[in-house]
Design a protein around this motif. Structure first.
Motif, mmCIF file in Angstrom:
data_model
loop_
_atom_site.group_PDB
_atom_site.id
_atom_site.type_symbol
_atom_site.label_atom_id
_atom_site.label_comp_id
_atom_site.label_asym_id
_atom_site.label_seq_id
_atom_site.Cartn_x
_atom_site.Cartn_y
_atom_site.Cartn_z
ATOM 1 N N SER A 1 -10.466 1.891 0.232
ATOM 2 C CA SER A 1 -11.103 2.495 -0.948
ATOM 3 C C SER A 1 -10.204 2.435 -2.177
ATOM 4 C CB SER A 1 -11.493 3.952 -0.676
ATOM 5 O OG SER A 1 -12.413 4.018 0.373
ATOM 6 N N SER A 2 -9.443 1.342 -2.316
ATOM 7 C CA SER A 2 -8.549 1.212 -3.472
ATOM 8 C C SER A 2 -9.149 0.253 -4.494
ATOM 9 C CB SER A 2 -7.174 0.723 -3.032
ATOM 10 O OG SER A 2 -7.280 -0.537 -2.411
ATOM 11 N N LEU A 3 -8.897 0.541 -5.766
ATOM 12 C CA LEU A 3 -9.405 -0.295 -6.846
ATOM 13 C C LEU A 3 -8.478 -1.474 -7.086
ATOM 14 C CD1 LEU A 3 -10.434 2.472 -9.398
ATOM 15 C CD2 LEU A 3 -11.941 1.122 -7.947
ATOM 16 N N VAL A 4 -9.048 -2.566 -7.553
ATOM 17 C CA VAL A 4 -8.242 -3.729 -7.924
ATOM 18 C C VAL A 4 -7.920 -3.633 -9.407
ATOM 19 C CG1 VAL A 4 -9.192 -5.231 -6.141
ATOM 20 C CG2 VAL A 4 -10.307 -5.103 -8.375
ATOM 21 N N ASN A 5 -6.864 -4.316 -9.820
ATOM 22 C CA ASN A 5 -6.513 -4.338 -11.249
ATOM 23 C C ASN A 5 -7.349 -5.340 -12.020
ATOM 24 O OD1 ASN A 5 -4.486 -2.375 -11.206
ATOM 25 N ND2 ASN A 5 -3.009 -3.851 -10.418
ATOM 26 N N ASP A 6 -7.766 -6.409 -11.351
ATOM 27 C CA ASP A 6 -8.506 -7.480 -12.005
ATOM 28 C C ASP A 6 -9.605 -7.947 -11.058
ATOM 29 O OD1 ASP A 6 -9.332 -10.045 -12.997
ATOM 30 O OD2 ASP A 6 -7.489 -10.146 -14.160
ATOM 31 N N ILE A 7 -10.829 -8.008 -11.542
ATOM 32 C CA ILE A 7 -11.978 -8.391 -10.709
ATOM 33 C C ILE A 7 -11.786 -9.781 -10.102
ATOM 34 C CG2 ILE A 7 -13.351 -9.384 -12.594
ATOM 35 C CD1 ILE A 7 -14.770 -7.114 -9.859
ATOM 36 N N ARG A 8 -10.946 -10.625 -10.760
ATOM 37 C CA ARG A 8 -10.716 -11.983 -10.245
ATOM 38 C C ARG A 8 -9.878 -11.993 -8.974
ATOM 39 N NH1 ARG A 8 -8.804 -14.221 -15.960
ATOM 40 N NH2 ARG A 8 -7.843 -12.195 -15.823
ATOM 41 N N GLU A 9 -9.322 -10.832 -8.587
ATOM 42 C CA GLU A 9 -8.551 -10.748 -7.344
ATOM 43 C C GLU A 9 -9.469 -10.790 -6.118
ATOM 44 O OE1 GLU A 9 -5.966 -7.305 -7.336
ATOM 45 O OE2 GLU A 9 -5.589 -7.533 -9.479
ATOM 46 N N LEU A 10 -10.748 -10.547 -6.329
ATOM 47 C CA LEU A 10 -11.695 -10.463 -5.210
ATOM 48 C C LEU A 10 -12.288 -11.817 -4.881
ATOM 49 C CD1 LEU A 10 -13.571 -7.233 -6.342
ATOM 50 C CD2 LEU A 10 -11.726 -7.420 -4.681
ATOM 51 N N LYS A 11 -12.705 -11.958 -3.627
ATOM 52 C CA LYS A 11 -13.403 -13.164 -3.201
ATOM 53 C C LYS A 11 -14.887 -12.846 -3.126
ATOM 54 C CE LYS A 11 -9.501 -14.828 -0.546
ATOM 55 N NZ LYS A 11 -8.915 -14.940 0.767
ATOM 56 N N GLY A 12 -15.702 -13.860 -3.238
ATOM 57 C CA GLY A 12 -17.140 -13.651 -3.164
ATOM 58 C C GLY A 12 -17.858 -14.392 -4.261
ATOM 59 N N ASP A 13 -19.157 -14.185 -4.346
ATOM 60 C CA ASP A 13 -19.976 -14.862 -5.343
ATOM 61 C C ASP A 13 -20.214 -13.938 -6.534
ATOM 62 O OD1 ASP A 13 -20.305 -17.117 -3.675
ATOM 63 O OD2 ASP A 13 -21.884 -16.077 -2.567
ATOM 64 N N PRO A 14 -19.718 -14.322 -7.721
ATOM 65 C CA PRO A 14 -19.949 -13.468 -8.897
ATOM 66 C C PRO A 14 -21.398 -13.579 -9.394
ATOM 67 C CG PRO A 14 -18.751 -15.447 -9.539
ATOM 68 C CD PRO A 14 -18.904 -15.489 -8.042
ATOM 69 N N VAL A 15 -21.958 -12.471 -9.787
ATOM 70 C CA VAL A 15 -23.304 -12.428 -10.366
ATOM 71 C C VAL A 15 -23.188 -11.659 -11.673
ATOM 72 C CG1 VAL A 15 -25.663 -11.579 -10.102
ATOM 73 C CG2 VAL A 15 -24.425 -12.451 -8.110
ATOM 74 N N GLU A 16 -23.511 -12.317 -12.780
ATOM 75 C CA GLU A 16 -23.433 -11.645 -14.073
ATOM 76 C C GLU A 16 -24.798 -11.061 -14.419
ATOM 77 O OE1 GLU A 16 -22.587 -13.049 -18.580
ATOM 78 O OE2 GLU A 16 -21.024 -13.520 -17.116
ATOM 79 N N LEU A 17 -24.823 -9.783 -14.644
ATOM 80 C CA LEU A 17 -26.071 -9.120 -14.989
ATOM 81 C C LEU A 17 -26.371 -9.323 -16.464
ATOM 82 C CD1 LEU A 17 -25.532 -5.763 -13.066
ATOM 83 C CD2 LEU A 17 -26.743 -7.807 -12.297
ATOM 84 N N GLY A 18 -27.646 -9.326 -16.803
ATOM 85 C CA GLY A 18 -28.048 -9.443 -18.197
ATOM 86 C C GLY A 18 -27.819 -8.135 -18.930
ATOM 87 N N LEU A 19 -27.890 -8.197 -20.240
ATOM 88 C CA LEU A 19 -27.755 -6.989 -21.036
ATOM 89 C C LEU A 19 -28.870 -6.017 -20.670
ATOM 90 C CD1 LEU A 19 -26.954 -8.550 -24.507
ATOM 91 C CD2 LEU A 19 -25.382 -7.380 -22.991
ATOM 92 N N ARG A 20 -28.490 -4.789 -20.405
ATOM 93 C CA ARG A 20 -29.441 -3.716 -20.064
ATOM 94 C C ARG A 20 -30.345 -4.091 -18.877
ATOM 95 N NH1 ARG A 20 -29.420 -4.393 -25.484
ATOM 96 N NH2 ARG A 20 -28.443 -2.766 -26.709
ATOM 97 N N GLN A 21 -29.825 -4.923 -17.973
ATOM 98 C CA GLN A 21 -30.628 -5.339 -16.818
ATOM 99 C C GLN A 21 -30.892 -4.163 -15.893
ATOM 100 O OE1 GLN A 21 -29.354 -8.921 -14.898
ATOM 101 N NE2 GLN A 21 -30.300 -8.381 -12.955
ATOM 102 N N GLN A 22 -32.087 -4.095 -15.410
ATOM 103 C CA GLN A 22 -32.480 -3.040 -14.480
ATOM 104 C C GLN A 22 -32.972 -3.672 -13.186
ATOM 105 O OE1 GLN A 22 -35.412 -0.563 -16.360
ATOM 106 N NE2 GLN A 22 -34.220 -0.331 -18.230
ATOM 107 N N ASP A 23 -33.236 -2.823 -12.216
ATOM 108 C CA ASP A 23 -33.843 -3.274 -10.950
ATOM 109 C C ASP A 23 -33.033 -4.356 -10.241
ATOM 110 O OD1 ASP A 23 -35.965 -1.533 -11.464
ATOM 111 O OD2 ASP A 23 -36.984 -3.046 -12.662
ATOM 112 N N PHE A 24 -31.736 -4.124 -10.102
ATOM 113 C CA PHE A 24 -30.927 -5.018 -9.273
ATOM 114 C C PHE A 24 -30.437 -4.208 -8.081
ATOM 115 C CE2 PHE A 24 -28.034 -3.158 -12.354
ATOM 116 C CZ PHE A 24 -26.941 -2.769 -11.595
ATOM 117 N N THR A 25 -30.154 -4.903 -6.985
ATOM 118 C CA THR A 25 -29.744 -4.227 -5.757
ATOM 119 C C THR A 25 -28.250 -4.389 -5.557
ATOM 120 O OG1 THR A 25 -31.890 -4.739 -4.786
ATOM 121 C CG2 THR A 25 -30.120 -4.132 -3.262
#
Length: 201
Positions: free
Chosen positions: A4-28
């Motif tokens: 449950s520790s936070l990373v300093n930079d999101i780029r430290e994580l592995k996985g598929d990045p998904v960029e949300l739109g401005l004011r996007q709603q209804d995402f899971t």
């Protein structure tokens, strides 16, 4: 996740990045997803390559900037003063690759217009090395080396400009042709004329 520790930079994580739109709603958001909201404060003051390396290291230790960004923006190599000086000189020289030959302005400083800009006699000059930047009757930026960069260079989290506006914004840097000191930045639409931001009367 397990600790449950936070990373300093999101780029430290592995996985598929998904960029949300401005004011996007209804995402899971699934249990193992990481949701990051990025924002920035106002711009800094002065040339980043002139910032005290100890303060940059404190920023790294506080999680305000990553070691990678500290090197790219401030020219600071963590824990190595000699390597920091070398990196900063390399970055300064890269700013003025296309610089014409320059002359110095002699005499005493009459006015310190900004942190990086001075006046000697009737001439603008670099406050660090006294390189001539032209008559005080003209825009000092015309005497600088101008580097036009994509708007993302002004701030790594600025995002894709087409999400906000149609015209192409541009990040302009104006540097001393003698020593490479950053004199000023401006953000403008690509076809806009230079901003005349300092004028003496």
């Amino acid at each position: 996740m397990k600790s449950s520790s936070l990373v300093n930079d999101i780029r430290e994580l592995k996985g598929d990045p998904v960029e949300l739109g401005l004011r996007q709603q209804d995402f899971t958001q699934e249990q193992d997803d990481v949701y990051a909201v990025l924002w920035s404060a106002a711009g800094g003051f002065g040339d980043p390559l002139e910032r005290d390396p100890a303060k940059v290291e404190a920023d790294i230790n506080n999680g305000d900037v990553s070691a990678m960004a500290a090197r790219a923006i401030y020219g600071v190599v963590l824990g190595d003063a000699a390597a920091t000086e070398k990196e900063r000189e390399k970055l300064r020289l890269a700013r003025i690759v296309k610089a014409p030959s320059s002359q110095k302005v002699e005499g005493k400083v009459k006015v310190r217009a900004t942190e990086s800009l001075a006046v000697k006699g009737s001439r603008w000059c670099c406050a660090r090395c006294s390189t001539d930047l032209g008559s005080v009757k003209s825009n000092y930026k015309l005497g600088c080396v101008r580097n036009d960069l994509p708007i993302e260079a002004s701030n790594p989290i600025v995002g894709e400009p087409k999400r906000f506006i149609d015209p192409l914004p541009q990040f302009r840097q104006f540097c001393c042709p003698g020593c490479g000191l950053l004199i000023e930045n401006e953000i403008a639409i690509q076809d806009d004329p230079l901003l005349k931001d300092v004028e003496l009367r």
